[in-house]
Design a protein around this motif. Structure first.
Motif, PDB file in Angstrom:
ATOM      1  N   TRP A  32     -14.999 -11.285  55.255  1.00 55.15           N
ATOM      2  CA  TRP A  32     -13.760 -11.996  55.576  1.00 55.15           C
ATOM      3  C   TRP A  32     -14.019 -13.501  55.629  1.00 55.15           C
ATOM      4  CZ3 TRP A  32     -14.725  -7.059  56.661  1.00 55.15           C
ATOM      5  CH2 TRP A  32     -13.674  -6.141  56.552  1.00 55.15           C
ATOM      6  N   THR A  33     -15.142 -13.875  56.229  1.00 53.70           N
ATOM      7  CA  THR A  33     -15.422 -15.309  56.347  1.00 53.70           C
ATOM      8  C   THR A  33     -16.721 -15.726  55.639  1.00 53.70           C
ATOM      9  OG1 THR A  33     -16.553 -15.096  58.508  1.00 53.70           O
ATOM     10  CG2 THR A  33     -14.161 -15.425  58.554  1.00 53.70           C
ATOM     11  N   PHE A  51     -20.037 -14.564  55.778  1.00 52.30           N
ATOM     12  CA  PHE A  51     -21.410 -14.319  56.249  1.00 52.30           C
ATOM     13  C   PHE A  51     -22.028 -13.086  55.573  1.00 52.30           C
ATOM     14  CE2 PHE A  51     -19.891 -16.643  60.139  1.00 52.30           C
ATOM     15  CZ  PHE A  51     -20.874 -17.622  60.161  1.00 52.30           C
ATOM     16  N   ARG A  74     -18.901  -6.564  58.515  1.00 53.03           N
ATOM     17  CA  ARG A  74     -18.968  -7.249  59.806  1.00 53.03           C
ATOM     18  C   ARG A  74     -18.729  -6.268  60.959  1.00 53.03           C
ATOM     19  NH1 ARG A  74     -12.953 -10.091  60.383  1.00 53.03           N
ATOM     20  NH2 ARG A  74     -11.789  -8.130  60.297  1.00 53.03           N
ATOM     21  N   LEU A  75     -19.029  -6.728  62.157  1.00 49.72           N
ATOM     22  CA  LEU A  75     -18.579  -6.029  63.367  1.00 49.72           C
ATOM     23  C   LEU A  75     -17.246  -6.628  63.758  1.00 49.72           C
ATOM     24  CD1 LEU A  75     -21.856  -5.833  65.452  1.00 49.72           C
ATOM     25  CD2 LEU A  75     -20.805  -4.082  63.998  1.00 49.72           C
ATOM     26  N   HIS A  76     -16.344  -5.772  64.185  1.00 47.93           N
ATOM     27  CA  HIS A  76     -14.997  -6.217  64.530  1.00 47.93           C
ATOM     28  C   HIS A  76     -14.582  -5.485  65.789  1.00 47.93           C
ATOM     29  CE1 HIS A  76     -10.566  -6.767  63.506  1.00 47.93           C
ATOM     30  NE2 HIS A  76     -11.058  -7.978  63.540  1.00 47.93           N
ATOM     31  N   THR A 100     -23.134  -7.363  60.137  1.00 46.33           N
ATOM     32  CA  THR A 100     -23.325  -8.745  60.594  1.00 46.33           C
ATOM     33  C   THR A 100     -22.403  -8.960  61.785  1.00 46.33           C
ATOM     34  OG1 THR A 100     -21.564  -9.784  59.279  1.00 46.33           O
ATOM     35  CG2 THR A 100     -23.701  -9.460  58.197  1.00 46.33           C
ATOM     36  N   GLY A 101     -22.778  -9.897  62.636  1.00 41.21           N
ATOM     37  CA  GLY A 101     -21.958 -10.136  63.816  1.00 41.21           C
ATOM     38  C   GLY A 101     -22.262 -11.460  64.464  1.00 41.21           C
ATOM     39  N   ALA A 102     -21.540 -11.703  65.551  1.00 42.84           N
ATOM     40  CA  ALA A 102     -21.677 -12.968  66.266  1.00 42.84           C
ATOM     41  C   ALA A 102     -22.776 -12.906  67.313  1.00 42.84           C
ATOM     42  CB  ALA A 102     -20.345 -13.315  66.921  1.00 42.84           C
ATOM     43  N   MET A 103     -23.196 -11.697  67.686  1.00 46.21           N
ATOM     44  CA  MET A 103     -24.216 -11.623  68.741  1.00 46.21           C
ATOM     45  C   MET A 103     -25.611 -11.820  68.159  1.00 46.21           C
ATOM     46  SD  MET A 103     -24.182  -7.587  69.667  1.00 46.21           S
ATOM     47  CE  MET A 103     -23.769  -6.412  68.387  1.00 46.21           C
ATOM     48  N   TYR A 113     -29.057  -4.649  61.732  1.00 46.07           N
ATOM     49  CA  TYR A 113     -28.112  -5.658  62.237  1.00 46.07           C
ATOM     50  C   TYR A 113     -28.662  -7.047  61.905  1.00 46.07           C
ATOM     51  CZ  TYR A 113     -25.481  -8.771  65.155  1.00 46.07           C
ATOM     52  OH  TYR A 113     -24.699  -9.826  65.565  1.00 46.07           O
ATOM     53  N   ALA A 117     -25.145 -13.452  62.581  1.00 45.72           N
ATOM     54  CA  ALA A 117     -24.455 -14.324  61.610  1.00 45.72           C
ATOM     55  C   ALA A 117     -23.758 -15.493  62.303  1.00 45.72           C
ATOM     56  CB  ALA A 117     -23.463 -13.502  60.810  1.00 45.72           C
ATOM     57  N   MET A 145     -11.163 -17.773  59.219  1.00 43.47           N
ATOM     58  CA  MET A 145     -10.639 -16.551  59.857  1.00 43.47           C
ATOM     59  C   MET A 145      -9.134 -16.418  59.637  1.00 43.47           C
ATOM     60  SD  MET A 145     -11.558 -15.829  63.799  1.00 43.47           S
ATOM     61  CE  MET A 145     -13.313 -16.109  63.830  1.00 43.47           C
ATOM     62  N   ASP A 195      -7.197 -12.260  63.343  1.00 39.31           N
ATOM     63  CA  ASP A 195      -8.542 -12.379  63.910  1.00 39.31           C
ATOM     64  C   ASP A 195      -8.616 -13.531  64.911  1.00 39.31           C
ATOM     65  OD1 ASP A 195      -9.641 -10.224  62.685  1.00 39.31           O
ATOM     66  OD2 ASP A 195     -10.478 -11.334  60.993  1.00 39.31           O
ATOM     67  N   MET A 225      -7.099 -12.417  68.023  1.00 41.70           N
ATOM     68  CA  MET A 225      -7.980 -11.479  68.735  1.00 41.70           C
ATOM     69  C   MET A 225      -9.083 -12.237  69.473  1.00 41.70           C
ATOM     70  SD  MET A 225      -8.360  -8.263  66.124  1.00 41.70           S
ATOM     71  CE  MET A 225      -9.480  -7.294  67.156  1.00 41.70           C
TER      72      MET A 225
HETATM   73  C1  FMN Z   1     -11.635 -10.429  65.932  1.00 43.73           C
HETATM   74  C2  FMN Z   1     -13.113 -10.457  65.782  1.00 43.73           C
HETATM   75  C3  FMN Z   1     -13.892  -9.539  66.479  1.00 43.73           C
HETATM   76  C4  FMN Z   1     -15.286  -9.595  66.375  1.00 43.73           C
HETATM   77  N1  FMN Z   1     -16.032  -8.683  67.073  1.00 43.73           N
HETATM   78  C5  FMN Z   1     -17.390  -8.777  67.040  1.00 43.73           C
HETATM   79  C6  FMN Z   1     -18.193  -7.860  67.772  1.00 43.73           C
HETATM   80  O1  FMN Z   1     -17.707  -6.916  68.400  1.00 43.73           O
HETATM   81  N2  FMN Z   1     -19.546  -8.036  67.757  1.00 43.73           N
HETATM   82  C7  FMN Z   1     -20.130  -9.057  67.054  1.00 43.73           C
HETATM   83  O2  FMN Z   1     -21.347  -9.207  67.089  1.00 43.73           O
HETATM   84  N3  FMN Z   1     -19.378  -9.904  66.305  1.00 43.73           N
HETATM   85  C8  FMN Z   1     -18.044  -9.787  66.282  1.00 43.73           C
HETATM   86  N4  FMN Z   1     -17.279 -10.637  65.519  1.00 43.73           N
HETATM   87  C9  FMN Z   1     -17.949 -11.629  64.661  1.00 43.73           C
HETATM   88  C10 FMN Z   1     -18.047 -11.170  63.209  1.00 43.73           C
HETATM   89  O3  FMN Z   1     -18.610  -9.886  63.131  1.00 43.73           O
HETATM   90  C11 FMN Z   1     -18.937 -12.143  62.421  1.00 43.73           C
HETATM   91  O4  FMN Z   1     -18.323 -13.392  62.389  1.00 43.73           O
HETATM   92  C12 FMN Z   1     -19.232 -11.609  61.036  1.00 43.73           C
HETATM   93  O5  FMN Z   1     -20.468 -12.087  60.610  1.00 43.73           O
HETATM   94  C13 FMN Z   1     -18.160 -11.961  60.033  1.00 43.73           C
HETATM   95  O6  FMN Z   1     -18.506 -11.446  58.792  1.00 43.73           O
HETATM   96  P1  FMN Z   1     -17.851 -12.029  57.459  1.00 43.73           P
HETATM   97  O7  FMN Z   1     -18.063 -13.523  57.492  1.00 43.73           O
HETATM   98  O8  FMN Z   1     -18.586 -11.381  56.356  1.00 43.73           O
HETATM   99  O9  FMN Z   1     -16.398 -11.690  57.475  1.00 43.73           O
HETATM  100  C14 FMN Z   1     -15.895 -10.591  65.574  1.00 43.73           C
HETATM  101  C15 FMN Z   1     -15.100 -11.486  64.861  1.00 43.73           C
HETATM  102  C16 FMN Z   1     -13.720 -11.419  64.956  1.00 43.73           C
HETATM  103  C17 FMN Z   1     -12.904 -12.396  64.204  1.00 43.73           C
END
Ligand code: FMN
Length: 177
Positions: A12-13, A15, A52-54, A81-84, A112, A115, A122, A126, A129
């Motif tokens: 989506w963004t 990473f 990604r994780l969402h 991938t995720g934010a953590m 994991y 990212a 976004m 999102d 959220m």
């Molecule tokens: C609404 C929303 C919920 C998210 N939930 C999580 C989460 O539960 N755990 C996490 O580590 N990252 C979470 N993220 C971060 C995304 O997983 C992270 O930015 C990811 O690398 C995006 O992948 P992309 O750039 O390929 O779309 C969330 C992001 C959004 C926008």
């Protein structure tokens, strides 16, 4: 023997796409968005899927799994991938337990990769959220150190991705094929 691998991703963004491309370069194999996946995947020994994780969910996994199996994928390897940060090991373990069945965790190697967050790319839902997550976190009384770090991190975009984080999955794929 040439590695016979294909890497597919949802992004989506950006990473996950970047990590997918890095894995593809490391293994010298094709990389496609899942929506452009070849109709026949039976020619590949291993299909790698990244998303990604969402809100704790490995986004699109169930749908992707069905599609990949329908198209003849044999061995699957997945990455999220995720934010953590990668150090959030307990949360990452719990996340895999929620997203993959015990049987899948046994059969499907899963990785994991930390990212970040990118508000600029976004979508509106999102962003809303994330705003809600920030609000809910601000209201929480007993916060763990991880909660505090999360609350402070999500105020703005950040990038904690690094090409070096593909090493475990790339090494695994090299040794497997
Ligand atoms: C609404 C929303 C919920 C998210 N939930 C999580 C989460 O539960 N755990 C996490 O580590 N990252 C979470 N993220 C971060 C995304 O997983 C992270 O930015 C990811 O690398 C995006 O992948 P992309 O750039 O390929 O779309 C969330 C992001 C959004 C926008």
């Amino acid at each position: 023997m040439k590695n016979n691998i294909i890497v597919l991703y949802n992004t989506w963004t950006g990473f996950t796409q970047r990590y997918a491309q890095l894995i593809g370069e490391a293994l010298d194999c094709p990389v496609h968005a899942l929506k452009d996946a070849p109709a026949d995947l039976s020619q590949y020994d291993t299909v790698v899927f990244g998303s990604r994780l969402h809100a704790g969910v490995f986004d699109g996994w169930k749908k992707a799994q069905k599609l990949l199996i329908r198209r003849g994928a044999k061995k699957l390897v997945v990455f999220a991938t995720g934010a953590m940060p990668n150090e959030a090991e307990d949360t990452i373990r719990a996340m895999w337990e929620q997203n993959l069945t015990a049987q899948e965790r046994e059969a499907i190697p899963h990785f994991y990769l930390q990212a970040g967050l990118c508000y600029e790319k976004m979508g509106g839902v999102d962003r809303a959220m994330m705003k809600f997550a920030a609000w809910a976190m601000a209201r929480r009384r007993a916060k763990t150190a991880e909660d505090e770090a999360f609350q402070s991190a999500i105020r703005q975009s950040y990038d904690i991705s690094d090409p070096k984080y593909i090493q475990p999955i790339a090494a695994f794929l090299k040794q497997e094929n």
